[in-house]
Enzyme design. Structure first.
Site, short mmCIF file in Angstrom:
data_model
loop_
_atom_site.label_atom_id
_atom_site.label_comp_id
_atom_site.label_asym_id
_atom_site.label_seq_id
_atom_site.Cartn_x
_atom_site.Cartn_y
_atom_site.Cartn_z
N THR A 113 0.80 -1.35 -0.05
CA THR A 113 0.11 0.03 0.13
C THR A 113 0.86 1.21 0.03
O THR A 113 1.74 1.12 0.71
CB THR A 113 -0.92 -0.03 1.17
OG1 THR A 113 -1.56 -1.22 1.28
CG2 THR A 113 -1.69 1.01 1.23
N GLU A 114 0.34 2.28 -0.91
CA GLU A 114 1.10 3.50 -0.80
C GLU A 114 -0.02 4.61 -0.63
O GLU A 114 -1.18 4.19 -0.45
CB GLU A 114 1.55 4.03 -2.15
CG GLU A 114 2.72 2.95 -2.64
CD GLU A 114 3.35 3.17 -3.94
OE1 GLU A 114 2.87 4.03 -4.58
OE2 GLU A 114 4.11 2.40 -4.32
N THR A 133 2.20 -3.30 8.24
CA THR A 133 2.26 -4.03 9.72
C THR A 133 3.68 -4.48 9.92
O THR A 133 4.44 -5.05 8.96
CB THR A 133 1.40 -5.26 9.30
OG1 THR A 133 0.15 -4.83 9.19
CG2 THR A 133 1.39 -6.06 10.74
N PRO A 166 -5.13 -16.38 -1.72
CA PRO A 166 -6.12 -17.20 -1.03
C PRO A 166 -5.62 -17.46 0.35
O PRO A 166 -6.26 -17.40 1.48
CB PRO A 166 -6.03 -18.61 -1.74
CG PRO A 166 -5.75 -18.07 -3.19
CD PRO A 166 -4.80 -16.86 -3.23
N GLU A 195 -3.49 -15.52 2.32
CA GLU A 195 -3.48 -14.22 3.10
C GLU A 195 -4.99 -14.13 3.54
O GLU A 195 -5.18 -13.64 4.68
CB GLU A 195 -3.13 -13.04 2.18
CG GLU A 195 -1.55 -13.16 1.96
CD GLU A 195 -1.22 -12.13 0.99
OE1 GLU A 195 -0.01 -12.39 0.07
OE2 GLU A 195 -1.68 -11.10 0.90
N LEU A 209 -23.92 -7.22 25.87
CA LEU A 209 -24.32 -8.00 26.89
C LEU A 209 -23.45 -7.74 28.22
O LEU A 209 -23.89 -8.28 29.09
CB LEU A 209 -24.43 -9.59 26.63
CG LEU A 209 -25.34 -10.08 25.55
CD1 LEU A 209 -25.12 -11.37 25.22
CD2 LEU A 209 -26.70 -9.73 26.16
C1 LIG Z 1 -3.73 -1.65 10.48
C2 LIG Z 1 -3.67 -2.08 9.04
C3 LIG Z 1 -2.72 -2.82 8.61
C4 LIG Z 1 -2.22 -3.01 7.23
N1 LIG Z 1 -1.17 -3.61 6.87
C5 LIG Z 1 -0.52 -3.81 5.67
C6 LIG Z 1 0.66 -4.18 5.23
O1 LIG Z 1 1.09 -4.88 5.99
N2 LIG Z 1 0.75 -4.22 3.84
C7 LIG Z 1 0.19 -3.61 3.10
O2 LIG Z 1 0.77 -3.23 1.86
N3 LIG Z 1 -0.94 -2.73 3.30
C8 LIG Z 1 -1.66 -2.81 4.70
N4 LIG Z 1 -2.63 -2.27 4.84
C9 LIG Z 1 -3.36 -1.55 4.02
C10 LIG Z 1 -4.76 -2.07 3.61
O3 LIG Z 1 -4.55 -3.17 2.83
C11 LIG Z 1 -5.41 -0.99 2.60
O4 LIG Z 1 -5.65 -0.10 3.53
C12 LIG Z 1 -6.66 -1.49 2.07
O5 LIG Z 1 -6.18 -2.50 0.94
C13 LIG Z 1 -7.52 -0.43 1.45
O6 LIG Z 1 -6.77 0.45 0.60
P1 LIG Z 1 -6.86 2.21 0.91
O7 LIG Z 1 -6.68 2.34 2.48
O8 LIG Z 1 -6.10 2.94 0.08
O9 LIG Z 1 -8.41 2.57 0.69
P2 LIG Z 1 -9.09 2.91 -0.77
O10 LIG Z 1 -8.53 1.83 -1.80
O11 LIG Z 1 -8.83 4.23 -1.05
O12 LIG Z 1 -10.56 2.72 -0.59
C14 LIG Z 1 -11.36 3.53 0.15
C15 LIG Z 1 -13.01 2.95 0.20
O13 LIG Z 1 -13.04 2.80 -1.31
C16 LIG Z 1 -13.51 1.37 -1.41
N5 LIG Z 1 -13.22 1.06 -2.97
C17 LIG Z 1 -12.14 1.14 -3.42
N6 LIG Z 1 -12.23 0.69 -4.84
C18 LIG Z 1 -13.34 0.14 -4.98
C19 LIG Z 1 -14.14 -0.27 -5.99
N7 LIG Z 1 -13.53 -0.63 -7.03
N8 LIG Z 1 -15.46 -0.78 -5.71
C20 LIG Z 1 -16.00 -0.25 -4.54
N9 LIG Z 1 -15.50 0.17 -3.55
C21 LIG Z 1 -14.14 0.41 -3.53
C22 LIG Z 1 -13.04 0.55 -0.65
O14 LIG Z 1 -13.46 -0.65 -0.15
C23 LIG Z 1 -13.01 1.59 0.96
O15 LIG Z 1 -14.29 1.52 1.40
C24 LIG Z 1 -2.98 -2.19 6.22
C25 LIG Z 1 -4.04 -1.19 6.77
C26 LIG Z 1 -4.50 -1.26 8.09
C27 LIG Z 1 -5.45 -0.28 8.55
#
Ligand SMILES: Cc1cc2nc3c(=O)[nH]c(=O)nc-3n(C[C@H](O)[C@H](O)[C@H](O)COP(=O)(O)OP(=O)(O)OC[C@H]3O[C@@H](n4cnc5c(N)ncnc54)[C@H](O)[C@@H]3O)c2cc1C
Length: 391
Positions: free
Chosen positions: A137-138, A169, A253, A255, A351
């Site tokens: 993630t970025e 993480t 799968p 993950e 509860l």
């Molecule tokens: C505690 C924590 C630990 C994490 N650990 C890791 C890690 O170890 N490594 C890593 O790489 N990432 C990690 N992540 C990142 C995580 O995988 C992302 O936050 C997640 O994939 C969502 O991406 P985003 O936050 O950019 O949300 P966005 O992609 O910006 O999404 C925002 C909203 O839009 C919705 N959305 C987006 N696209 C669509 C679509 N096509 N159709 C419908 N709805 C859509 C999403 O469901 C969400 O509700 C972690 C996140 C958290 C909070």
């Protein structure tokens, strides 16, 4: 006597949980209760674990349980990893980031690493000397992974990596980080590569903030910055660049199953804690358990938990014994069990009355910890997209 979360559903042992898996579960539960739980409040307060806990987990055989023995692991399968993940949630030390290290990071190295990479990294991961993370993630790209901007430019026998990652993480502790990069930005998914950064060995790598989260406090989640970080080309995972997207898809799968494992084990713990509480707590001269509302609510939740456990067990069985778990069913397990976890924990908290809102009661922490399960590992909306595509 307190209800044991492992037995709250009174189901027969699943086919995948052979005697050795059961023994590992018992051992992990004892280790986590004796060695980790007494320090857990401190880790939650510090918002990070200590390295010593990782080394102790390594010595106890809880790291890389599914890696072959020749690479320092215990030679198990995902069933063994599931036993450890379930023990973590049953004991209630969910912030211990070893599940990601064991069943996400290590498998990438095992499946795509060269012999040299496996020999170099896996034994040290099994000892807890190297702590794993995966940085996909970025700030500008989460769900839409193809939109990542982190660039790895080929420069002789090195790659130069530039970009930033967030929400990673184990981000503060990790010293072996699989970074999802673009080796060829003109090629879309086919220009994506996974490159290992050994954080202790390179220049230009910086850790940003340990992010302030609403739950899973003791698990460090960080920003990471790569400022022209030079790593040898031999740190690429796979025989050639451009395989990253395929590699990510192949590992999804497992993950997703891992998130489902946490969900079902947390559901079982929430039920066990709540059953104990409502039998003790009195209102209007009787135990809260004696109200029909409590009985019906717990009957509903136990039924749903049983359905969830049977589904999870079937997924594990297919993953370890069958022809393999398909990505669509894995998405269903992640989506449905994490939603169920949110519901069960919330209704169990109700509860407990006001005590459920107090942090000294584990159900309060479980409520906060549960929320992220619907977000990470691919949001549940993305899971539904993947399921819908198969229709
Ligand atoms: C505690 C924590 C630990 C994490 N650990 C890791 C890690 O170890 N490594 C890593 O790489 N990432 C990690 N992540 C990142 C995580 O995988 C992302 O936050 C997640 O994939 C969502 O991406 P985003 O936050 O950019 O949300 P966005 O992609 O910006 O999404 C925002 C909203 O839009 C919705 N959305 C987006 N696209 C669509 C679509 N096509 N159709 C419908 N709805 C859509 C999403 O469901 C969400 O509700 C972690 C996140 C958290 C909070």
């Amino acid at each position: 006597m307190a209800t044991d979360p492992a037995t709250v559903l009174q189901l027969p042992k699943p086919a995948w949980a052979g005697e050795d898996v059961g023994m590992l579960y018992e051992m992990a539960t004892r280790f986590l209760a004796d060695e980790i739980a007494p320090h857990y409040e401190e880790f939650e307060k510090n918002e990070i674990f200590d390295r010593e806990s990782w080394r102790k987990a390594g010595a106890a055989g809880l790291l890389c349980a599914s890696m072959p023995e020749e690479y320092g692991g215990s030679g198990g399968t995902y069933a063994h990893e599931s036993a450890i993940i379930e023990a973590i949630s049953h004991v209630g030390v969910d912030g211990f980031g070893i599940a990601l290290h064991n069943s996400i990071v290590a498998p990438y190295i095992l499946h795509y690493g060269s012999e040299e990479q496996k020999k170099k990294w896996l034994p040290r991961m099994a000892k807890g000397e190297l702590i794993g993370a995966i940085a996909m993630t970025e700030p500008g790209a989460g769900s839409d992974l193809q939109g990542i901007k982190t660039r790895a430019e080929h420069d002789g026998n090195h790659y130069r990596i530039s970009g930033s990652k967030t929400f990673i993480t184990n981000g503060q502790l990790a010293n072996l980080i699989i970074v999802v990069t673009k080796t060829d930005p003109t090629k879309g998914a086919k220009g994506t590569s996974l490159i290992v950064v050994e954080a202790d060995e390179v220049e230009g790598f910086e850790r940003g903030r340990n992010l302030d989260k609403i739950g899973l406090k003791s698990n460090d989640t960080s920003e990471l910055f790569f400022n022209d970080v030079r790593v040898p080309t031999s740190n690429l995972l796979g025989h050639e660049a451009g395989q990253g997207f395929v590699q990510l898809m192949q590992q999804l799968p497992q993950e997703r199953l891992q998130i489902a494992a946490t969900a079902i084990a947390s559901i079982e713990r929430a039920l066990a804690l709540t059953i104990d509480y409502v039998k003790e707590r009195k209102a209007f001269g009787k135990a809260v358990m004696e109200f029909q509302n409590t009985q019906f609510k717990l009957a509903e939740l136990k039924t749903e938990a049983t359905v969830g456990r049977v589904f999870y067990n079937d997924c594990v069985d297919r993953h370890v014994n069958g022809g393999g778990l398909d990505p669509v069913t894995a998405s269903m397990a992640k989506y449905w069990l994490s939603e169920l976890q949110g519901k069960v924990v919330d209704q169990c908290l109700q509860l407990f009355g006001g005590y459920g809102y107090m942090n000294e009661y584990p159900i309060a922490r479980m409520f906060r910890d549960a929320r992220v399960q619907r977000i990470y590992g691919g949001t549940n909306e993305i899971m539904k997209l993947l399921i819908a595509r198969s229709l």
